[in-house]
Design a protein around this motif. Structure first.
Motif, PDB file in Angstrom:
ATOM      1  N   LYS A 188      17.646  10.407  55.604  1.00 47.68           N
ATOM      2  CA  LYS A 188      18.621   9.394  56.035  1.00 47.68           C
ATOM      3  C   LYS A 188      18.144   8.679  57.303  1.00 47.68           C
ATOM      4  CE  LYS A 188      22.716  11.673  54.073  1.00 47.68           C
ATOM      5  NZ  LYS A 188      23.991  12.371  54.379  1.00 47.68           N
ATOM      6  N   ASP A 189      17.545   9.430  58.200  1.00 50.26           N
ATOM      7  CA  ASP A 189      17.100   8.844  59.473  1.00 50.26           C
ATOM      8  C   ASP A 189      16.001   7.801  59.282  1.00 50.26           C
ATOM      9  OD1 ASP A 189      18.899  10.331  60.923  1.00 50.26           O
ATOM     10  OD2 ASP A 189      17.451  11.896  61.488  1.00 50.26           O
ATOM     11  N   VAL A 190      15.141   7.989  58.289  1.00 57.91           N
ATOM     12  CA  VAL A 190      14.007   7.068  58.129  1.00 57.91           C
ATOM     13  C   VAL A 190      14.294   5.931  57.159  1.00 57.91           C
ATOM     14  CG1 VAL A 190      12.334   8.861  58.690  1.00 57.91           C
ATOM     15  CG2 VAL A 190      12.921   8.430  56.287  1.00 57.91           C
ATOM     16  N   THR A 191      15.382   6.026  56.393  1.00 57.75           N
ATOM     17  CA  THR A 191      15.711   4.977  55.424  1.00 57.75           C
ATOM     18  C   THR A 191      16.360   3.811  56.163  1.00 57.75           C
ATOM     19  OG1 THR A 191      16.021   6.596  53.647  1.00 57.75           O
ATOM     20  CG2 THR A 191      17.026   4.424  53.344  1.00 57.75           C
ATOM     21  N   LYS A 192      15.721   2.641  56.104  1.00 59.63           N
ATOM     22  CA  LYS A 192      16.243   1.525  56.897  1.00 59.63           C
ATOM     23  C   LYS A 192      15.631   0.191  56.475  1.00 59.63           C
ATOM     24  CE  LYS A 192      14.931   3.367  60.725  1.00 59.63           C
ATOM     25  NZ  LYS A 192      14.645   3.606  62.161  1.00 59.63           N
ATOM     26  N   ASP A 193      16.234  -0.843  56.988  1.00 62.23           N
ATOM     27  CA  ASP A 193      15.722  -2.213  56.868  1.00 62.23           C
ATOM     28  C   ASP A 193      14.908  -2.463  58.125  1.00 62.23           C
ATOM     29  OD1 ASP A 193      15.288  -4.939  56.792  1.00 62.23           O
ATOM     30  OD2 ASP A 193      17.387  -5.489  57.129  1.00 62.23           O
ATOM     31  N   THR A 194      13.597  -2.491  57.999  1.00 63.52           N
ATOM     32  CA  THR A 194      12.747  -2.596  59.188  1.00 63.52           C
ATOM     33  C   THR A 194      12.497  -4.031  59.642  1.00 63.52           C
ATOM     34  OG1 THR A 194      10.718  -2.593  57.856  1.00 63.52           O
ATOM     35  CG2 THR A 194      11.566  -0.447  58.602  1.00 63.52           C
ATOM     36  N   ASP A 195      12.716  -5.003  58.757  1.00 71.06           N
ATOM     37  CA  ASP A 195      12.417  -6.386  59.146  1.00 71.06           C
ATOM     38  C   ASP A 195      13.663  -7.257  59.305  1.00 71.06           C
ATOM     39  OD1 ASP A 195      13.208  -6.780  56.540  1.00 71.06           O
ATOM     40  OD2 ASP A 195      11.216  -7.319  55.788  1.00 71.06           O
ATOM     41  N   GLY A 196      14.843  -6.648  59.181  1.00 73.18           N
ATOM     42  CA  GLY A 196      16.073  -7.367  59.449  1.00 73.18           C
ATOM     43  C   GLY A 196      16.487  -8.392  58.428  1.00 73.18           C
ATOM     44  N   ASP A 197      15.969  -8.281  57.189  1.00 77.03           N
ATOM     45  CA  ASP A 197      16.334  -9.276  56.165  1.00 77.03           C
ATOM     46  C   ASP A 197      17.516  -8.831  55.311  1.00 77.03           C
ATOM     47  OD1 ASP A 197      15.275  -7.296  54.582  1.00 77.03           O
ATOM     48  OD2 ASP A 197      13.813  -8.582  53.558  1.00 77.03           O
ATOM     49  N   GLY A 198      18.129  -7.711  55.685  1.00 82.78           N
ATOM     50  CA  GLY A 198      19.295  -7.233  54.958  1.00 82.78           C
ATOM     51  C   GLY A 198      18.970  -6.355  53.768  1.00 82.78           C
ATOM     52  N   GLU A 199      17.694  -6.094  53.514  1.00 84.25           N
ATOM     53  CA  GLU A 199      17.278  -5.271  52.386  1.00 84.25           C
ATOM     54  C   GLU A 199      16.479  -4.069  52.885  1.00 84.25           C
ATOM     55  OE1 GLU A 199      18.025  -5.709  49.254  1.00 84.25           O
ATOM     56  OE2 GLU A 199      19.027  -7.670  49.451  1.00 84.25           O
ATOM     57  N   LEU A 200      16.759  -2.909  52.320  1.00 79.75           N
ATOM     58  CA  LEU A 200      15.979  -1.728  52.678  1.00 79.75           C
ATOM     59  C   LEU A 200      14.519  -1.925  52.294  1.00 79.75           C
ATOM     60  CD1 LEU A 200      18.320   1.198  51.491  1.00 79.75           C
ATOM     61  CD2 LEU A 200      17.911   0.454  53.837  1.00 79.75           C
ATOM     62  N   ASP A 201      13.623  -1.519  53.163  1.00 75.74           N
ATOM     63  CA  ASP A 201      12.196  -1.587  52.837  1.00 75.74           C
ATOM     64  C   ASP A 201      11.452  -0.336  53.290  1.00 75.74           C
ATOM     65  OD1 ASP A 201      12.068  -2.084  55.636  1.00 75.74           O
ATOM     66  OD2 ASP A 201      12.208  -4.229  55.242  1.00 75.74           O
ATOM     67  N   GLN A 202      12.204   0.682  53.724  1.00 71.52           N
ATOM     68  CA  GLN A 202      11.617   1.980  54.077  1.00 71.52           C
ATOM     69  C   GLN A 202      12.596   3.059  53.638  1.00 71.52           C
ATOM     70  OE1 GLN A 202       9.480   2.727  57.938  1.00 71.52           O
ATOM     71  NE2 GLN A 202      11.211   4.084  58.343  1.00 71.52           N
ATOM     72  N   TRP A 203      12.081   4.063  52.945  1.00 71.52           N
ATOM     73  CA  TRP A 203      12.948   5.096  52.382  1.00 71.52           C
ATOM     74  C   TRP A 203      12.436   6.493  52.723  1.00 71.52           C
ATOM     75  CZ3 TRP A 203      11.427   0.679  49.934  1.00 71.52           C
ATOM     76  CH2 TRP A 203      12.427  -0.178  49.443  1.00 71.52           C
ATOM     77  N   GLY A 204      13.329   7.458  52.509  1.00 71.87           N
ATOM     78  CA  GLY A 204      12.947   8.843  52.755  1.00 71.87           C
ATOM     79  C   GLY A 204      11.971   9.369  51.726  1.00 71.87           C
ATOM     80  N   THR A 205      12.247   9.094  50.447  1.00 70.44           N
ATOM     81  CA  THR A 205      11.383   9.610  49.386  1.00 70.44           C
ATOM     82  C   THR A 205      11.581   8.785  48.130  1.00 70.44           C
ATOM     83  OG1 THR A 205      10.668  11.645  48.261  1.00 70.44           O
ATOM     84  CG2 THR A 205      13.049  11.309  48.494  1.00 70.44           C
ATOM     85  N   GLY A 206      10.916   9.174  47.052  1.00 72.27           N
ATOM     86  CA  GLY A 206      11.053   8.501  45.764  1.00 72.27           C
ATOM     87  C   GLY A 206      10.578   9.429  44.673  1.00 72.27           C
ATOM     88  N   LEU A 207      11.486  10.262  44.157  1.00 71.35           N
ATOM     89  CA  LEU A 207      11.108  11.318  43.224  1.00 71.35           C
ATOM     90  C   LEU A 207      11.454  10.968  41.785  1.00 71.35           C
ATOM     91  CD1 LEU A 207      12.341  14.440  45.239  1.00 71.35           C
ATOM     92  CD2 LEU A 207      10.082  13.361  45.281  1.00 71.35           C
ATOM     93  N   ASN A 208      10.554  11.293  40.883  1.00 67.73           N
ATOM     94  CA  ASN A 208      10.816  11.186  39.455  1.00 67.73           C
ATOM     95  C   ASN A 208      11.376  12.524  38.997  1.00 67.73           C
ATOM     96  OD1 ASN A 208      10.178  11.678  36.572  1.00 67.73           O
ATOM     97  ND2 ASN A 208       9.319   9.618  36.646  1.00 67.73           N
TER      98      ASN A 208
END
Length: 451
Positions: A188-208
C-alpha cells in the motif's frame, strides 16, 4: 518460471498421458552414436554443446544433438515417440514421468547410476527424488530412478531494492519472512501516482494467481491433495483465505495493476520497467534481471498462518529411452550432464541454472559481488521450503488445470474464493479419479506386455 515456460510442461502432460502409452517407440540403431534431444535458448544451446563436446572427447562416444525452442519441445518429442524414433537421451518433465514409465518410454537407470560412482548425496535431494517412481507414488526416496535432474528451479520472491530505498522503506529481512499483513502494508505504501496525472503508475506487486498462489496456499496450511494423491483438498477455509488474499490485492486493495492496466502492459513487463516493488524471480530470470536499470534482491515469500514461507520449485530431468540400443552410454551421458563438476560449471557460467551439486552451489551463492546479492535464498528454497507444483507428481494435470479454468469471477471480485472452491472441488476430484484409474490401467498393460 513464467507462464510460457511452465505451460509447455503442464499442457504436455494432457497429451502424453493419453498418447504415450500408444507406442513406447524405439531408438535409433546401434551405430555407436547417441542422440540427445533438449530445448533451450541460444545460451543454453551453446553451453550444452560445449559440455557434450567434452563428453565425447573423454568417452569417445559421439552425440548427435537435437535442439528445439521451448514451445516446440513437447510436440516434437511426442512426434518422435509416436513415430518410433525416441532419442536415446532427452529432457523429461516431472509431470510426464509416470506416463513415460508406465508406457515403457523411459529406462530404469538405477543400476547404471549406482555403478557410475556418482555421489547422489551431493546432488539436491529434491532434484534426484523428482525422478524416482516406485510404481505408485513419484518422489519417494526408495523409488527407482528414471532420470536425473538437469536442474532445479526455485521460485523466489524478488523486490525492487531501488524503489524501496527511494520510498524510505526498510528492506526485507533475508531470513525472517514478512507476514501477509506486514507485506500488504508495504504494498500500500509504494502504490501511487508518481507523476501527478491522476493515474497509478507504481504498484506493490502484480501476481498471476495460477502461477503465484501456491506459496500463499501452502504457507497458510492448505494443499491441493492428500499425501497419497487420491483426494482433492482445495475446499478448505485455509485455501479460500489464501486465494481471496491474492485476488484482493487487485480488486480490494488495488496494490496490483487492474486487468485493464495489465492488458496494456503485463506485470512482467511492468516489473522490468521498475513499476512494481515485488515480483517472483527464478534462476532463469537472473541474466536478464541483472541488466535492469534498478537493483533487486531476493527475500522469503510472505508467510500465512503457519508463519513459515512456502513456494514451488520446478525441475527438468534427463532420462534414457527404454529402447535405446546403448543404455550404458546413454546413462553415462545423463550422469555427466547432471553431476559432472566441469559440465555443471559450464551450465552455471551460462547463467541458466543453480548448480546441481551442493558444494558447487554453496560456493556460487557466496561469490563476492553476486547478483542478486541474496542468492542464498534460492538454496534455502531448495533445501527447506520449496515444494513441487501440485500436478508435478500425478498422472496427468487435467485435475489441477480445472482449478483455473473458471476462476476469473474470483479475480474480478464477482465471486468469493470459498464459493468457487466449493464448486470446483468435485470436478477436480472426478478428473483426479480418472487420472489415477488411467495410471493403474497403464501400469497393468505395461506389466502384461513385459510378461
Amino acid at each position: 518460471m513464467r507462464k510460457s515456460r511452465l505451460a509447455t510442461g503442464i499442457v504436455a502432460v494432457a497429451v502424453l498421458a493419453g498418447t504415450a502409452a500408444c507406442s513406447a517407440g524405439s531408438s535409433t540403431d546401434d551405430d555407436g552414436k547417441l542422440t540427445f534431444m533438449f530445448r533451450g535458448g541460444e545460451d543454453e544451446k551453446a553451453a550444452y554443446q560445449e559440455a557434450i563436446d567434452r563428453f565425447s572427447e573423454e568417452t569417445g562416444v559421439e552425440v548427435e544433438v537435437i535442439v528445439t525452442d521451448a514451445d516446440q519441445y513437447a510436440t516434437k518429442l511426442q512426434a518422435a515417440i509416436s513415430g518410433n524414433n525416441v532419442p536415446d537421451v532427452f529432457y523429461i518433465e516431472q509431470a510426464s514421468l509416470q506416463s513415460y514409465v508406465t508406457s515403457g518410454v523411459l529406462l530404469d537407470i538405477t543400476t547404471y547410476v549406482e555403478d557410475s560412482g556418482v555421489d547422489l548425496d551431493n546432488i539436491w535431494e529434491y532434484g534426484v527424488d523428482s525422478y524416482r517412481f516406485d510404481g505408485k507414488l513419484q518422489g519417494t526416496p526408495d523409488g527407482a530412478l528414471y532420470g536425473l535432474p538437469k536442474d532445479v528451479g526455485p521460485f523466489a520472491m524478488g523486490y525492487n531494492k531501488t524503489m524501496l530505498e527511494q520510498e524510505g522503506i526498510e528492506l526485507p529481512d533475508e531470513d525472517e519472512p514478512l507476514t501477509w499483513d506486514e507485506w500488504l502494508d508495504i504494498l500500500k505504501d509504494v502504490t501511487k501516482d508518481t507523476d501527478g496525472d491522476g493515474e497509478l503508475d507504481q504498484w506493490g506487486t502484480g501476481l498471476n494467481v495460477q502461477w503465484n498462489m501456491q506459496g500463499f496456499a501452502w504457507s497458510n496450511g492448505a494443499d491441493w491433495t492428500n499425501e497419497d494423491k487420491t483426494q482433492v483438498t482445495v475446499d478448505t477455509p485455509e485455501m479460500a483465505e489464501a486465494m481471496q488474499f491474492v485476488a484482493d490485492l487487485t480488486t480490494k486493495h488495488e496494490v496490483s495493476p487492474s486487468a485493464e492496466q495489465a492488458a496494456t502492459l503485463d506485470t512482467y513487463q511492468r516489473w522490468m520497467e521498475g513499476e512494481l516493488a515485488f515480483f517472483p524471480v527464478g534462476p532463469w530470470d537472473v541474466p536478464v534481471y541483472n541488466e535492469l536499470d534498478f537493483e533487486y534482491d531476493l527475500m522469503p515469500f510472505p508467510a500465512g498462518s503457519t508463519g513459515e514461507p512456502a513456494t514451488w520449485i520446478g525441475s527438468l530431468g534427463i532420462g534414457v529411452s527404454g529402447t535405446t540400443a546403448m543404455p550404458e552410454e546413454a546413462a553415462k551421458l545423463v550422469t555427466y550432464l547432471s553431476a559432472d563438476e566441469t559440465a555443471q560449471q559450464t551450465l552455471v557460467d551460462a547463467g541458466i541454472q543453480v548448480p546441481n551439486l551442493k558444494d558447487v552451489a554453496t560456493e556460487w551463492a557466496a561469490e563476492e559481488d553476486a547478483e542478486p546479492a541474496n542468492r542464498q535464498e534460492f538454496l534455502e528454497i531448495i533445501e527447506e521450503y520449496g515444494r513441487p507444483m501440485p500436478a508435478a507428481t500425478t498422472y496427468g494435470a487435467a485435475w489441477y488445470d480445472e482449478m483455473w479454468t473458471n476462476i476469473q469471477p474470483v479475480i474480478d471480485g464477482k465471486q468469493t474464493a470459498a464459493e468457487y472452491l466449493e464448486e470446483v472441488q468435485p470436478r477436480m476430484q472426478q478428473l483426479l479419479d480418472e487420472a489415477n484409474t488411467q495410471a493403474e490401467q497403464a501400469a497393468a498393460a505395461n506389466a502384461g506386455a513385459e510378461g
